[in-house]
Design an enzyme around this catalytic site. Sequence first.
Site, mmCIF file in Angstrom:
data_model
loop_
_atom_site.group_PDB
_atom_site.id
_atom_site.type_symbol
_atom_site.label_atom_id
_atom_site.label_comp_id
_atom_site.label_asym_id
_atom_site.label_seq_id
_atom_site.Cartn_x
_atom_site.Cartn_y
_atom_site.Cartn_z
ATOM 1 N N LYS A 18 -4.095 -12.393 -8.561
ATOM 2 C CA LYS A 18 -5.600 -12.385 -7.891
ATOM 3 C C LYS A 18 -6.615 -11.675 -8.382
ATOM 4 O O LYS A 18 -6.278 -10.493 -8.779
ATOM 5 C CB LYS A 18 -4.861 -12.105 -6.326
ATOM 6 C CG LYS A 18 -6.102 -12.378 -5.148
ATOM 7 C CD LYS A 18 -5.651 -11.671 -3.905
ATOM 8 C CE LYS A 18 -6.835 -11.214 -3.390
ATOM 9 N NZ LYS A 18 -6.485 -10.373 -1.974
ATOM 10 N N LYS A 21 1.005 -1.257 -0.077
ATOM 11 C CA LYS A 21 0.028 0.025 -0.104
ATOM 12 C C LYS A 21 0.781 1.427 0.072
ATOM 13 O O LYS A 21 0.584 2.260 -0.595
ATOM 14 C CB LYS A 21 -1.034 0.116 1.028
ATOM 15 C CG LYS A 21 -2.263 -0.949 0.979
ATOM 16 C CD LYS A 21 -3.258 -0.515 1.887
ATOM 17 C CE LYS A 21 -4.283 -1.595 1.680
ATOM 18 N NZ LYS A 21 -5.550 -1.384 2.495
ATOM 19 N N LYS A 55 -10.454 -5.977 -6.221
ATOM 20 C CA LYS A 55 -11.344 -5.111 -6.516
ATOM 21 C C LYS A 55 -11.044 -3.773 -7.081
ATOM 22 O O LYS A 55 -11.780 -2.948 -7.753
ATOM 23 C CB LYS A 55 -12.232 -4.894 -5.217
ATOM 24 C CG LYS A 55 -11.461 -4.272 -4.118
ATOM 25 C CD LYS A 55 -12.316 -4.307 -2.740
ATOM 26 C CE LYS A 55 -11.614 -4.133 -1.523
ATOM 27 N NZ LYS A 55 -12.292 -4.028 -0.382
#
Length: 331
Positions: free
Chosen positions: A197, A115, A200
């Site tokens: 993966k 992040k 979203k």
Amino acid sequence: MEKEIKTVFSGVQPSGNLTIGNYLGAIKNFSRFSEDYRTFYSVVDMHAITVRQVPAELRKRTYETLALYMACGLDEKKNTLFVQSHVPEHAELGWVLNCYTMFGELSRMTQFKDKSAKHAQNINAGLFTYPTLMAADILLYGTDVVPVGIDQKQHLELARDIAIRFNQTYSETFTVPEGYIHTDTMKIMSLAEPTAKMSKSDTNPNAVVYILDSKDDILRKFKRAVTDSDSSVHFSEDKPGVSNLMTIYSAFTGKSLDDIEREFDGRGYGDFKLAVGEACADGLATVRDEFARLMADKAYLEQVMKNGAESAHRVAFKMMSKVKRKIGFVN
Ligand code: TRP
């Protein structure tokens, strides 16, 4: 500490639209605990603000996430459903646990590293101490079991280490939690790039299936899903696209991988992709309808939030009082 009935805690952030990966890997499994455990499921809005949120969006998604919990089968009478910021003990214990968590431990968290790379303009202290707030969420309720996706395994291990450290420094206070990581469906991959993966935040609209996608969108996305140049429906490492579709089909229909291979033997990918799309759309249809019904009744959602916050608070308050006593705060 003897407890007859075990406790389950999990949380979902009210940020971004949830995908079938979130559904199959986590939320769908939450309801299996409702009967035999004391369960707490939280909408973790305080975690969400570690990256910048638009206030109106955050508010809307908080309602949506609660509605989605309920639409996915969590009965508010059998589960404590609540919003994290409505129970102030989360922030309170989060601070305390910061003082029992090492800088080095937090620096090793892969989610923090990812992040920070993604939000280089906003590497705030909350992003760094995110895992101690998550540990507080879990430890406040004497949680035994934490159903989460595989990506949260490292945070969960840290929560265990913090609990053990605190217990050793003072005396038995926190239950050391176990993760429950659903292995069959834990990793749903992108439909466009099946070695990554399903995320979203993917920018390719065909890569991701959202829980609330329409049936047409779902069918179209599966139709375009990347497979390979041969045409046999067979599960193997060198067929990541087909294997991913088989995992999804299996999760929605309950059929085994062997059964699926037999079912599509000699039928080609066109038929197979259509079947996966239909199974997924059908499986999500009730979720979508129930979600729409709940979102039309804000007052009801607010009542659920209020009841949930009250019952969560009763438990959290007791644990927080115990913690304060142990560390030497004056009552
Ligand atoms: N970090 C989790 C995620 O992003 C969300 C979360 C916050 C959580 N607190 C939790 C999950 C406590 C389980 C238990 O998915």
